[in-house]
Design an enzyme around this catalytic site. Sequence first.
Site, mmCIF file in Angstrom:
data_model
loop_
_atom_site.group_PDB
_atom_site.id
_atom_site.type_symbol
_atom_site.label_atom_id
_atom_site.label_comp_id
_atom_site.label_asym_id
_atom_site.label_seq_id
_atom_site.Cartn_x
_atom_site.Cartn_y
_atom_site.Cartn_z
ATOM 1 N N ASP A 183 -13.267 7.643 7.225
ATOM 2 C CA ASP A 183 -13.465 8.169 8.580
ATOM 3 C C ASP A 183 -14.277 9.444 8.508
ATOM 4 O O ASP A 183 -14.127 10.232 7.572
ATOM 5 C CB ASP A 183 -12.107 8.434 9.244
ATOM 6 C CG ASP A 183 -11.457 7.136 9.687
ATOM 7 O OD1 ASP A 183 -12.196 6.251 10.163
ATOM 8 O OD2 ASP A 183 -10.240 7.004 9.538
ATOM 9 N N GLU A 187 0.843 -1.207 0.000
ATOM 10 C CA GLU A 187 0.000 0.000 0.000
ATOM 11 C C GLU A 187 0.872 1.248 0.000
ATOM 12 O O GLU A 187 1.866 1.314 0.720
ATOM 13 C CB GLU A 187 -0.900 0.024 1.246
ATOM 14 C CG GLU A 187 -1.756 1.293 1.293
ATOM 15 C CD GLU A 187 -2.552 1.426 2.579
ATOM 16 O OE1 GLU A 187 -3.537 0.702 2.725
ATOM 17 O OE2 GLU A 187 -2.180 2.265 3.424
HETATM 18 P P1 FAD Z 1 -18.003 0.212 7.044
HETATM 19 O O1 FAD Z 1 -17.801 -1.156 6.537
HETATM 20 O O2 FAD Z 1 -19.121 1.007 6.462
HETATM 21 O O3 FAD Z 1 -18.166 0.105 8.631
HETATM 22 C C1 FAD Z 1 -18.049 1.259 9.462
HETATM 23 C C2 FAD Z 1 -18.728 0.993 10.801
HETATM 24 O O4 FAD Z 1 -20.140 0.919 10.607
HETATM 25 C C3 FAD Z 1 -18.332 -0.331 11.464
HETATM 26 O O5 FAD Z 1 -18.306 -0.120 12.854
HETATM 27 C C4 FAD Z 1 -19.446 -1.289 11.063
HETATM 28 O O6 FAD Z 1 -19.632 -2.325 12.011
HETATM 29 C C5 FAD Z 1 -20.644 -0.337 11.044
HETATM 30 N N1 FAD Z 1 -21.694 -0.722 10.079
HETATM 31 C C6 FAD Z 1 -21.507 -1.202 8.826
HETATM 32 N N2 FAD Z 1 -22.696 -1.414 8.230
HETATM 33 C C7 FAD Z 1 -23.654 -1.043 9.127
HETATM 34 C C8 FAD Z 1 -25.085 -1.014 9.115
HETATM 35 N N3 FAD Z 1 -25.767 -1.420 8.034
HETATM 36 N N4 FAD Z 1 -25.733 -0.554 10.215
HETATM 37 C C9 FAD Z 1 -25.047 -0.133 11.321
HETATM 38 N N5 FAD Z 1 -23.691 -0.149 11.394
HETATM 39 C C10 FAD Z 1 -23.007 -0.589 10.315
HETATM 40 N N6 FAD Z 1 -9.724 5.621 5.067
HETATM 41 C C11 FAD Z 1 -9.572 6.613 4.158
HETATM 42 O O7 FAD Z 1 -10.045 7.734 4.379
HETATM 43 N N7 FAD Z 1 -8.903 6.392 2.982
HETATM 44 C C12 FAD Z 1 -8.363 5.186 2.667
HETATM 45 O O8 FAD Z 1 -7.779 5.027 1.589
HETATM 46 C C13 FAD Z 1 -8.501 4.119 3.614
HETATM 47 N N8 FAD Z 1 -8.004 2.885 3.354
HETATM 48 C C14 FAD Z 1 -8.194 1.863 4.254
HETATM 49 C C15 FAD Z 1 -7.728 0.581 3.936
HETATM 50 C C16 FAD Z 1 -7.899 -0.479 4.831
HETATM 51 C C17 FAD Z 1 -7.389 -1.850 4.467
HETATM 52 C C18 FAD Z 1 -8.549 -0.247 6.072
HETATM 53 C C19 FAD Z 1 -8.715 -1.368 7.057
HETATM 54 C C20 FAD Z 1 -9.035 1.023 6.387
HETATM 55 C C21 FAD Z 1 -8.867 2.084 5.493
HETATM 56 N N9 FAD Z 1 -9.367 3.370 5.746
HETATM 57 C C22 FAD Z 1 -9.206 4.393 4.826
HETATM 58 C C23 FAD Z 1 -10.041 3.665 7.018
HETATM 59 C C24 FAD Z 1 -11.577 3.416 6.937
HETATM 60 O O9 FAD Z 1 -12.140 4.311 6.015
HETATM 61 C C25 FAD Z 1 -12.143 3.621 8.341
HETATM 62 O O10 FAD Z 1 -11.704 2.590 9.183
HETATM 63 C C26 FAD Z 1 -13.643 3.813 8.441
HETATM 64 O O11 FAD Z 1 -13.925 4.229 9.775
HETATM 65 C C27 FAD Z 1 -14.485 2.571 8.186
HETATM 66 O O12 FAD Z 1 -14.511 2.249 6.870
HETATM 67 P P2 FAD Z 1 -15.204 0.867 6.372
HETATM 68 O O13 FAD Z 1 -15.208 0.899 4.904
HETATM 69 O O14 FAD Z 1 -14.595 -0.282 7.058
HETATM 70 O O15 FAD Z 1 -16.699 1.117 6.923
#
Ligand code: FAD
Length: 290
Positions: A110, A18
């Site tokens: 985030d 990455e």
């Molecule tokens: P989601 O999968 O939408 O989940 C977020 C939260 O909501 C979780 O607590 C989940 O349990 C909850 N949730 C999900 N669906 C529901 C529902 N239907 N009802 C209620 N709650 C729900 N951030 C950046 O800004 N840019 C990046 O390029 C980036 N790259 C990343 C790469 C990796 C491999 C990882 C692990 C993280 C990365 N992040 C990045 C950080 C990420 O955007 C944050 O961790 C963010 O807070 C959560 O994103 P997610 O896509 O996992 O969210």
Amino acid sequence: MRQIKTLWKQKKVTFSCEVFPPKREADFEPVTRAALKIAALKPDFMSVTYGAGGGTSRHTLQVASMIQDQCGVPALAHLTCVSSKREQVEEMLQEMKERGIQNVLALRGDIPQGMELNEDRDYHYASELIQDIHRAGDFCVGAACYPDGHVEASSRQEDLEHLREKVACGCDFLTTQMFFDNGVFYNFLYHVLAKGIQVPVLAGVMPVTNGKQIARICRMSGTVLPTRFRTIVERYGDSPRAMRQAGIAYATEQIIDLMANGVRGIHLYTMNKPEVAAEIMDNLSALLEA
Ligand code: FAD
């Protein structure tokens, strides 16, 4: 450029890296130079992170294109949605198609500090973005997962249930948040499989070469530092050369254990440091060929 989901049909274990794009225009040249040096190591693919808003989001696709066009390494472009409008997402996906980028890591992103988000916004969770990406075209789509639990999740069971729903929306693979205790990852995998989630789960490993940054990174990401590694950071965190050596050794050992236990892919959080990525790949050269 190929869809990375085809890799797991051919390879026992993938090794990917990455990088993050420049935050400021002035950093474009050194950052792309570092990204291209990492691409020259020929990982199976490279992911490029996405910063919502401003210039950084544009740079994600520029850096991803350079990696593909100049080094022939498939790129995985990250895309976040929580502060985006549907039209912006459509534009990004259209540009990806034009640039031949076929792999997307779909993320919620985030919630920016101090930002008030309307309930009626276009996106609430990554699962909604995944559905829109599939509607937009033939993309290979990955998503994030959290062996130590997501910081906002009220329980592990609830987080896993949301992960199951997210994968059901069309995820081809998952990449984990960095973790430092392989036992936590194996336990997570057990629960993932028990939920019926079958897609490859790539293990996110970060070589910690800067002891000062790691406490803040862990606080923000919810990652737990096990005692064994915390002791190393406490002992060598103030000595850059010693911390670098210890961080590379720890990550190498972590990866060897993961590979020996049959993990499908290693995803290295390079922090844009080509020399660190090169050293780790060199430490693993025979293992990656086996
Ligand atoms: P989601 O999968 O939408 O989940 C977020 C939260 O909501 C979780 O607590 C989940 O349990 C909850 N949730 C999900 N669906 C529901 C529902 N239907 N009802 C209620 N709650 C729900 N951030 C950046 O800004 N840019 C990046 O390029 C980036 N790259 C990343 C790469 C990796 C491999 C990882 C692990 C993280 C990365 N992040 C990045 C950080 C990420 O955007 C944050 O961790 C963010 O807070 C959560 O994103 P997610 O896509 O996992 O969210």
